[in-house]
Motif scaffolding. Structure first.
Motif, PDB file in Angstrom:
ATOM      1  N   LEU A  34     -10.210 -18.380 -31.842  1.00 15.76           N
ATOM      2  CA  LEU A  34     -10.895 -19.152 -30.682  1.00 15.76           C
ATOM      3  C   LEU A  34     -12.305 -19.526 -31.022  1.00 15.76           C
ATOM      4  CD1 LEU A  34      -9.072 -17.606 -27.497  1.00 15.76           C
ATOM      5  CD2 LEU A  34      -8.504 -19.828 -28.659  1.00 15.76           C
ATOM      6  N   THR A  54     -13.959 -27.946 -27.869  1.00 15.74           N
ATOM      7  CA  THR A  54     -13.368 -27.439 -26.770  1.00 15.74           C
ATOM      8  C   THR A  54     -11.929 -28.114 -26.788  1.00 15.74           C
ATOM      9  OG1 THR A  54     -13.860 -29.419 -25.431  1.00 15.74           O
ATOM     10  CG2 THR A  54     -15.600 -27.340 -25.629  1.00 15.74           C
ATOM     11  N   SER A  55     -11.045 -26.979 -26.064  1.00 15.91           N
ATOM     12  CA  SER A  55      -9.740 -27.523 -26.020  1.00 15.91           C
ATOM     13  C   SER A  55      -9.500 -28.604 -25.227  1.00 15.91           C
ATOM     14  CB  SER A  55      -8.793 -26.203 -25.494  1.00 15.91           C
ATOM     15  OG  SER A  55      -9.186 -25.290 -26.157  1.00 15.91           O
ATOM     16  N   TYR A 108      -3.498 -26.413 -21.728  1.00  8.38           N
ATOM     17  CA  TYR A 108      -4.792 -26.749 -22.654  1.00  8.38           C
ATOM     18  C   TYR A 108      -4.074 -26.564 -24.311  1.00  8.38           C
ATOM     19  CZ  TYR A 108      -7.570 -26.028 -18.576  1.00  8.38           C
ATOM     20  OH  TYR A 108      -7.935 -26.323 -17.272  1.00  8.38           O
ATOM     21  N   SER A 147      -5.287 -27.041 -28.611  1.00  7.43           N
ATOM     22  CA  SER A 147      -5.986 -27.246 -30.045  1.00  7.43           C
ATOM     23  C   SER A 147      -5.181 -26.634 -30.902  1.00  7.43           C
ATOM     24  CB  SER A 147      -7.453 -26.291 -29.484  1.00  7.43           C
ATOM     25  OG  SER A 147      -6.987 -24.848 -29.530  1.00  7.43           O
ATOM     26  N   ARG A 168      -4.918 -22.839 -30.624  1.00  7.32           N
ATOM     27  CA  ARG A 168      -4.219 -22.594 -29.459  1.00  7.32           C
ATOM     28  C   ARG A 168      -2.472 -22.625 -30.006  1.00  7.32           C
ATOM     29  NH1 ARG A 168      -5.793 -22.612 -23.618  1.00  7.32           N
ATOM     30  NH2 ARG A 168      -8.155 -22.662 -23.599  1.00  7.32           N
ATOM     31  N   SER A 185      -3.164 -18.816 -23.646  1.00 10.80           N
ATOM     32  CA  SER A 185      -3.327 -19.781 -24.402  1.00 10.80           C
ATOM     33  C   SER A 185      -3.023 -21.284 -24.178  1.00 10.80           C
ATOM     34  CB  SER A 185      -2.886 -19.271 -25.708  1.00 10.80           C
ATOM     35  OG  SER A 185      -3.347 -18.264 -26.269  1.00 10.80           O
ATOM     36  N   SER A 243      -8.033 -22.118 -19.118  1.00 11.32           N
ATOM     37  CA  SER A 243      -9.184 -22.904 -19.866  1.00 11.32           C
ATOM     38  C   SER A 243      -9.980 -22.193 -20.484  1.00 11.32           C
ATOM     39  CB  SER A 243     -10.261 -23.571 -18.572  1.00 11.32           C
ATOM     40  OG  SER A 243     -10.723 -22.350 -18.010  1.00 11.32           O
ATOM     41  N   ASP A 244     -10.803 -22.796 -21.347  1.00 10.08           N
ATOM     42  CA  ASP A 244     -11.537 -21.893 -22.611  1.00 10.08           C
ATOM     43  C   ASP A 244     -12.240 -20.717 -22.103  1.00 10.08           C
ATOM     44  OD1 ASP A 244     -10.393 -23.768 -24.431  1.00 10.08           O
ATOM     45  OD2 ASP A 244     -12.366 -24.857 -24.821  1.00 10.08           O
TER      46      ASP A 244
END
Length: 717
Positions: A445, A451-452, A471, A473, A476, A603, A607-608
């Protein structure tokens, strides 16, 4: 118990009865609390143990000495101040060997200072008297039916004052203290001829050790003396006492254990003979001392005590407050640790106890009905040895994990370590972490520069359902794959697996798949487990009734039914469906889901900021508990070492710590003090187990991880 008692002794033939004497003779029966009912008087002498008065005899008067017969029944020889020796029976059953209510009188009136029944020839009774002119100080009677007269069998000690008597246990020898200056040994087979003697003032309380006829003890006013009759000229050891000695007694069940009491004291001194020196060439005798006190200490100072004749190391003490107490003295422990992990120690004279190390699997598979003569512990040393034999090494592969019986915690960590360090997900790993040997969740991460992306995801299998914020990415997605959320598992018949698969399907917003999993489990368990089938059917109906707009009544009913659900994963499933906020605390706070499932859920839906906060909180909690799963959340090598050290502190498993270190740490970190200590100790353990082949494979793995690692060469001739 108004009258004062002075001395106490167990009845040799009846192990739950004892006698006291002073101004009268009293017989007590020891009973458990649930059987305590009869008796003139009773008092508690131990935990749920009571002494009940069975019989009380007020005559004869002026008692000077008492000896209890070793045959059947409760028979006493009672010596009086006049010299008369009376044979008294305190039990109702009569024995023909014993002449009840018989009396013997000396030629001259004088106090009878000592009495002693022979331990094996029950009809022989020895009496000792105070000095009067030229009368014999020792008289032996034979009470057999053919010789039932007042004429003694033997008389000896012409003009002597006898202070104490004691028969040897396996030889026809009588030990006597005479004139407070001599101890003599007489042979009853040869007309009481003196066969050995020594000069001493310790002529009181003479006693032969039941464990050795060679060992004799006696006392004077200020010392306890022990002799060996094979070197009788001088004592083996003299033990001085600052107070007046009142009694010494050998333990009948423990050879070499001597107890003594002193005047105006509430404690008993135990002397344990560790080694025995017969002559000067043998060195000095080794004797350890310790002081014991009766439990509760409510009997006042100790007036007298007696070893139980058959119960190991059990003492009965009588206090000056006319109370009794019985307790078992803890024995000296001798520990022995075998080279194959067993810990053995003695528990009394006839028992050996041992801790038998077991593996978890062996302990669980042992039948509960199988008799055990030992205690079981799980020894990590045996577990490590067993795994090493099975091939558990630095070259462990995913397909090998099932062979080592590692348990869920180690299986989870090894699976993550081997997958994250392999090439299976190379396309999802960012360039700046591609060369790392190990990737933790927080490492992935924090390696992301972006950011995701938040996305409103739609349900599958639900019409007009409200989207759920998720979310996304690259990192993730990799975490989800490493957590196993990319695999669809169907056809499981175990409740835990069915519940988990259904929960993951719901977390993937695939309601159709979740219902199919529950229906499949319900169908598969019909005819096999009706209870499981019924539970899954009700859960399936409840899940089918969900809608994202959701009726308030449905949510209330589900919320109230959560404690009744048959599996924790199902509780997390319905907690997710009834959640009112996007922190999903009800899903993540407990342990209803496995560790990796909680990480995967976080995950996908956090949120991040919330995700990193949750992972940091989880890492701290796992580090505190010493769980190796905390390694998966590590960000740096130092954090990984901290987790491994906490795991070693909890489990002692230096094997796993060493092997994982070889897998995840670079050469420069591998040389840190903690890691070197684990590896060196594990290498030494392999040498001790003669597992040199496994040790060589470990050395090869070390050299492969760090070519500069120095391994000690060994040569054997």
């Amino acid at each position: 118990m108004n009258e004062r008692r002075f001395e106490v002794a167990w009845v040799p033939s009846i192990p739950d009865q004892f006698v006291t004497w002073g101004s009268d003779l009293r017989l007590y029966q020891v009973v458990d609390g649930e059987h305590s009912s009869r008796g003139l008087e009773k008092e508690q002498i131990g935990v749920d143990r009571y002494a009940e008065l069975v019989n009380c005899v007020t005559e004869p008067h002026y008692i000077k000495s008492v000896s209890i017969w070793r045959g059947e029944g409760v028979r006493l020889a009672v010596g009086q101040a006049t010299g008369r020796v009376s044979l008294i029976s305190l039990s109702d059953d009569l024995n023909l060997e014993f002449a009840s209510e018989k009396e013997f009188n000396p030629k001259q009136s004088r106090p009878c200072s000592a009495l002693a029944w022979h331990p094996t020839q029950y009809t022989l009774l020895a009496a000792g008297y105070e000095k009067v002119r030229t009368e014999d100080g020792i008289v032996v009677w034979d009470l057999s039916q053919s010789q039932l007269t007042e004429k003694p069998l033997h008389e000896t000690g012409h003009g002597d004052h006898c202070t104490s008597l004691s028969w040897a246990h396996t030889q026809p020898l009588l030990v006597a203290g005479l004139n407070t200056k001599t101890v003599k040994i007489f042979d009853s087979r040869n007309g009481m001829k003196t066969v050995n003697q020594t000069q001493t003032r310790a002529t009181y309380g003479l006693s032969v050790d039941p464990g050795s006829d060679y060992r004799i003890s006696g006392y004077s006013e200020s010392s306890v003396v022990i002799w060996d009759t094979r070197n009788f000229e001088k004592p083996i050891i003299t033990l001085n006492s600052p107070h007046q000695v009142t009694k010494v007694s050998w333990c009948p069940s423990r050879p070499g254990l001597l107890a003594s009491s002193v005047k105006d004291s509430g404690s008993i001194l135990l002397r344990d003979i560790m080694s025995w020196a017969v002559s000067q060439e043998d060195g000095e005798a080794s004797v350890t001392e310790r002081t014991i006190q009766p439990p509760g200490s409510q009997i006042g100072n100790i007036a007298d005590f007696a070893w139980h004749p058959s119960r190991e190391n059990t003492l009965l003490a009588m206090g000056t407050l006319s109370r009794f107490t019985e307790w078992t003295v803890a024995d000296r422990l001798t520990l022995n640790f075998s080279a194959r992990h067993s810990l053995i120690w003695s528990s009394g004279a006839s028992n050996l106890l041992r801790f038998e190390p077991t593996e978890f699997s062996n302990s669980e598979s042992r039948s509960s009905d199988e008799p055990r003569n030992y205690l079981e512990i799980c020894d990590i040393g045996l577990v490590m040895q067993s795994r090493a034999k099975a091939g558990y090494s630095g070259d462990t592969k995913l397909t090998d994990l099932s062979n080592f019986k590692l348990g869920s915690e180690l299986d989870t960590v090894w699976t993550w370590v081997l997958q994250s360090g392999g090439n299976a997900f190379a396309d999802l790993i960012s360039p700046n972490t591609r060369n790392a040997k190990f990737l933790g969740v927080r490492t992935l991460l924090y390696s992301s520069a972006e950011t995701s992306q938040a996305k409103l995801s739609n349900w599958t299998g639900l019409d007009s359902a409200k989207p759920i914020r998720t979310y996304h990415s690259t990192e993730r997605e990799l975490i989800l794959k490493l957590c196993g959320w990319d695999k669809k598992k169907m056809g499981k018949k175990n409740l835990n697996e069915i519940s988990r698969n259904a929960a993951i399907a719901v977390f993937n917003l695939d309601m159709k798949a979740a219902i199919e999993i529950l229906k499949s489990g319900c169908t598969g368990s019909k005819g096999v487990d009706s209870g499981l089938s019924s539970n899954l059917s009700m859960v399936c109906v409840a899940v089918s009734g969900y809608s994202s707009e959701g009726s308030k009544l449905w949510k209330e009913v589900v919320a109230n039914s959560l404690p009744l659900l048959p599996d924790p994963a199902l509780k997390s499933l319905f907690s997710f469906l009834t959640s009112e906020d996007e922190s999903y605390s009800d899903v993540l706070s407990g342990n209803n889901l496995s560790f990796l499932d909680r990480v995967a859920f976080a995950s996908r839906f956090l949120s991040d900021k919330l995700l990193l906060e949750y992972l940091e909180k989880e890492r701290s909690k796992l580090l505190l508990s010493g769980s190796l799963e905390g390694l998966i959340l590590s960000r740096t090598h130092q954090e990984s070492i901290e987790v491994l050290q906490a795991y070693v502190d909890r489990s002692g498993d230096i094997q796993t710590a060493s092997l994982i270190s070889l897998k995840i740490l670079p050469p420069e970190i591998l040389r840190s003090a903690g890691v070197v200590s684990w590896i060196d100790n594990y290498r030494q353990m392999l040498d001790q187990w003669n597992m040199f082949g496994v040790r060589s494979e470990l050395d090869i793995s070390l050299s492969r991880s760090d070519p500069s690692w120095e391994t000690q060469l060994q040569g054997w001739i």
